[in-house]
Scaffold this motif. Structure first.
Motif, PDB file in Angstrom:
ATOM      1  N   GLY A 255     -65.021 -11.101   3.583  1.00  0.00           N
ATOM      2  CA  GLY A 255     -66.175 -10.491   2.925  1.00  0.00           C
ATOM      3  C   GLY A 255     -67.417 -10.538   3.795  1.00  0.00           C
ATOM      4  N   LEU A 256     -67.621 -11.652   4.475  1.00  0.00           N
ATOM      5  CA  LEU A 256     -68.771 -11.779   5.363  1.00  0.00           C
ATOM      6  C   LEU A 256     -68.695 -10.747   6.494  1.00  0.00           C
ATOM      7  CD1 LEU A 256     -71.311 -13.400   6.192  1.00  0.00           C
ATOM      8  CD2 LEU A 256     -69.786 -14.871   7.497  1.00  0.00           C
ATOM      9  N   VAL A 257     -67.541 -10.662   7.124  1.00  0.00           N
ATOM     10  CA  VAL A 257     -67.355  -9.707   8.219  1.00  0.00           C
ATOM     11  C   VAL A 257     -67.495  -8.269   7.713  1.00  0.00           C
ATOM     12  CG1 VAL A 257     -65.638  -8.808   9.847  1.00  0.00           C
ATOM     13  CG2 VAL A 257     -65.940 -11.275   9.593  1.00  0.00           C
ATOM     14  N   CYS A 258     -66.895  -7.978   6.572  1.00  0.00           N
ATOM     15  CA  CYS A 258     -66.935  -6.611   6.036  1.00  0.00           C
ATOM     16  C   CYS A 258     -68.326  -6.226   5.555  1.00  0.00           C
ATOM     17  CB  CYS A 258     -65.939  -6.468   4.894  1.00  0.00           C
ATOM     18  SG  CYS A 258     -64.241  -6.588   5.442  1.00  0.00           S
ATOM     19  N   GLY A 259     -69.060  -7.166   4.993  1.00  0.00           N
ATOM     20  CA  GLY A 259     -70.417  -6.868   4.555  1.00  0.00           C
ATOM     21  C   GLY A 259     -71.328  -6.530   5.721  1.00  0.00           C
ATOM     22  N   VAL A 260     -71.263  -7.333   6.770  1.00  0.00           N
ATOM     23  CA  VAL A 260     -72.078  -7.070   7.962  1.00  0.00           C
ATOM     24  C   VAL A 260     -71.615  -5.785   8.646  1.00  0.00           C
ATOM     25  CG1 VAL A 260     -72.678  -7.926  10.265  1.00  0.00           C
ATOM     26  CG2 VAL A 260     -72.663  -9.499   8.326  1.00  0.00           C
ATOM     27  N   GLY A 261     -70.303  -5.649   8.822  1.00  0.00           N
ATOM     28  CA  GLY A 261     -69.773  -4.447   9.471  1.00  0.00           C
ATOM     29  C   GLY A 261     -70.066  -3.186   8.678  1.00  0.00           C
TER      30      GLY A 261
ATOM     31  N   LEU B 173     -72.350  -0.183  10.282  1.00  0.00           N
ATOM     32  CA  LEU B 173     -71.668   1.069  10.600  1.00  0.00           C
ATOM     33  C   LEU B 173     -72.083   2.252   9.731  1.00  0.00           C
ATOM     34  CD1 LEU B 173     -68.076  -0.294  11.288  1.00  0.00           C
ATOM     35  CD2 LEU B 173     -69.778   0.458  12.956  1.00  0.00           C
ATOM     36  N   SER B 174     -72.741   1.998   8.626  1.00  0.00           N
ATOM     37  CA  SER B 174     -73.042   3.128   7.737  1.00  0.00           C
ATOM     38  C   SER B 174     -74.431   3.004   7.109  1.00  0.00           C
ATOM     39  CB  SER B 174     -71.981   3.223   6.647  1.00  0.00           C
ATOM     40  OG  SER B 174     -71.980   2.048   5.888  1.00  0.00           O
ATOM     41  N   ARG B 175     -75.427   2.835   7.923  1.00  0.00           N
ATOM     42  CA  ARG B 175     -76.791   2.742   7.406  1.00  0.00           C
ATOM     43  C   ARG B 175     -77.262   4.048   6.782  1.00  0.00           C
ATOM     44  NH1 ARG B 175     -80.054  -0.363  12.096  1.00  0.00           N
ATOM     45  NH2 ARG B 175     -78.197  -1.312  12.929  1.00  0.00           N
ATOM     46  N   ALA B 176     -76.723   5.180   7.226  1.00  0.00           N
ATOM     47  CA  ALA B 176     -77.156   6.476   6.700  1.00  0.00           C
ATOM     48  C   ALA B 176     -76.621   6.712   5.285  1.00  0.00           C
ATOM     49  CB  ALA B 176     -76.679   7.590   7.616  1.00  0.00           C
TER      50      ALA B 176
ATOM     51  N   PRO C 188     -75.736   4.205   2.497  1.00  0.00           N
ATOM     52  CA  PRO C 188     -75.536   2.854   1.976  1.00  0.00           C
ATOM     53  C   PRO C 188     -74.788   2.797   0.645  1.00  0.00           C
ATOM     54  CG  PRO C 188     -77.833   3.488   1.758  1.00  0.00           C
ATOM     55  CD  PRO C 188     -77.152   4.555   2.556  1.00  0.00           C
ATOM     56  N   VAL C 189     -74.993   3.751  -0.237  1.00  0.00           N
ATOM     57  CA  VAL C 189     -74.345   3.672  -1.550  1.00  0.00           C
ATOM     58  C   VAL C 189     -72.829   3.845  -1.451  1.00  0.00           C
ATOM     59  CG1 VAL C 189     -74.205   4.689  -3.847  1.00  0.00           C
ATOM     60  CG2 VAL C 189     -76.440   4.296  -2.794  1.00  0.00           C
ATOM     61  N   PRO C 190     -72.325   4.911  -0.798  1.00  0.00           N
ATOM     62  CA  PRO C 190     -70.862   4.980  -0.685  1.00  0.00           C
ATOM     63  C   PRO C 190     -70.286   3.848   0.162  1.00  0.00           C
ATOM     64  CG  PRO C 190     -71.877   6.848   0.442  1.00  0.00           C
ATOM     65  CD  PRO C 190     -72.956   6.110  -0.263  1.00  0.00           C
ATOM     66  N   ALA C 191     -71.054   3.351   1.110  1.00  0.00           N
ATOM     67  CA  ALA C 191     -70.568   2.246   1.934  1.00  0.00           C
ATOM     68  C   ALA C 191     -70.409   0.974   1.107  1.00  0.00           C
ATOM     69  CB  ALA C 191     -71.510   2.000   3.104  1.00  0.00           C
ATOM     70  N   VAL C 192     -71.393   0.662   0.279  1.00  0.00           N
ATOM     71  CA  VAL C 192     -71.280  -0.563  -0.521  1.00  0.00           C
ATOM     72  C   VAL C 192     -70.218  -0.403  -1.606  1.00  0.00           C
ATOM     73  CG1 VAL C 192     -73.035  -0.177  -2.314  1.00  0.00           C
ATOM     74  CG2 VAL C 192     -72.618  -2.484  -1.462  1.00  0.00           C
ATOM     75  N   LEU C 193     -70.053   0.794  -2.129  1.00  0.00           N
ATOM     76  CA  LEU C 193     -68.961   1.020  -3.080  1.00  0.00           C
ATOM     77  C   LEU C 193     -67.607   0.870  -2.386  1.00  0.00           C
ATOM     78  CD1 LEU C 193     -70.314   4.046  -5.144  1.00  0.00           C
ATOM     79  CD2 LEU C 193     -70.132   1.656  -5.873  1.00  0.00           C
ATOM     80  N   GLY C 194     -67.513   1.356  -1.168  1.00  0.00           N
ATOM     81  CA  GLY C 194     -66.285   1.189  -0.386  1.00  0.00           C
ATOM     82  C   GLY C 194     -66.016  -0.258  -0.035  1.00  0.00           C
ATOM     83  N   VAL C 195     -67.077  -0.997   0.287  1.00  0.00           N
ATOM     84  CA  VAL C 195     -66.926  -2.417   0.605  1.00  0.00           C
ATOM     85  C   VAL C 195     -66.478  -3.191  -0.639  1.00  0.00           C
ATOM     86  CG1 VAL C 195     -68.261  -4.483   1.190  1.00  0.00           C
ATOM     87  CG2 VAL C 195     -68.471  -2.451   2.586  1.00  0.00           C
ATOM     88  N   ALA C 196     -67.024  -2.844  -1.793  1.00  0.00           N
ATOM     89  CA  ALA C 196     -66.640  -3.529  -3.029  1.00  0.00           C
ATOM     90  C   ALA C 196     -65.204  -3.179  -3.428  1.00  0.00           C
ATOM     91  CB  ALA C 196     -67.603  -3.171  -4.143  1.00  0.00           C
ATOM     92  N   GLY C 197     -64.903  -1.880  -3.486  1.00  0.00           N
ATOM     93  CA  GLY C 197     -63.551  -1.463  -3.865  1.00  0.00           C
ATOM     94  C   GLY C 197     -62.518  -1.839  -2.834  1.00  0.00           C
ATOM     95  N   GLY C 198     -62.861  -1.656  -1.564  1.00  0.00           N
ATOM     96  CA  GLY C 198     -61.945  -2.025  -0.494  1.00  0.00           C
ATOM     97  C   GLY C 198     -61.733  -3.526  -0.419  1.00  0.00           C
TER      98      GLY C 198
END
Length: 162
Positions: free
Chosen positions: A70-76, A80-83, A85-95
């Protein structure tokens, strides 16, 4: 339409990447977690040592590995997807949740062989299993928490500079 396609691509790519990372995490978990000894009886498998800590240790190792992922995926995910953020955090949560589930499946199927027979039945080293299913949430909770902390801290700094 192009914006929606980019958001969906970010979401799906993140979920699939973390699911693949779950395979690696499952093998790591099966390598470091201690096996639990069971005795096969007429009532089914029973723990050989009722006061043993191996079941708790397996859950603890799963939580530690999940939190590290989780730590690695949250930072990564943030970097990798600052442009987007919403789909990225949803992907990080679901993934993270999917990756955690995949890790539990892979890790639980990676161990388990009959070691010896005994008078009370067959003694076997069973495959790993989770007894505290809440540890499945360590990965997605840490990943989303790290992602949002980075988002808020760095966005606040950028807004403060403007």
């Amino acid at each position: 339409m192009r914006h929606l396609k980019g958001n969906l691509t970010t979401l799906v790519t993140t979920v699939l990447a973390l699911a693949l990372l779950g395979v690696v995490a499952g093998f790591v978990w099966s390598a470091v977690a201690p096996p639990t000894q069971y005795v096969l009886t007429d009532l089914g498998p029973q723990p050989a040592d009722l006061e043993g800590q191996s079941l708790i240790a397996a859950d603890g190792w799963f939580a530690v590995i999940g939190a590290a992922c989780g730590l690695v995926c949250g930072v990564g995910g943030y970097l990798l997807s600052r442009a987007r953020p919403v789909p990225a955090v949803l992907g990080v949560a679901g993934g993270g949740l999917l990756g955690s589930y995949v890790a539990s499946l892979v890790g639980s199927s990676a161990k388990g062989t009959i070691q010896a027979s005994a008078a009370g039945g067959l003694t076997t080293s069973t495959s790993l299993g989770l007894t505290a299913h809440g540890v499945l949430f360590a990965w997605p909770v840490v990943a989303t928490g790290v992602f949002w902390v980075l988002e808020f801290v760095l966005t606040y700094r950028l807004r403060g500079d403007a």
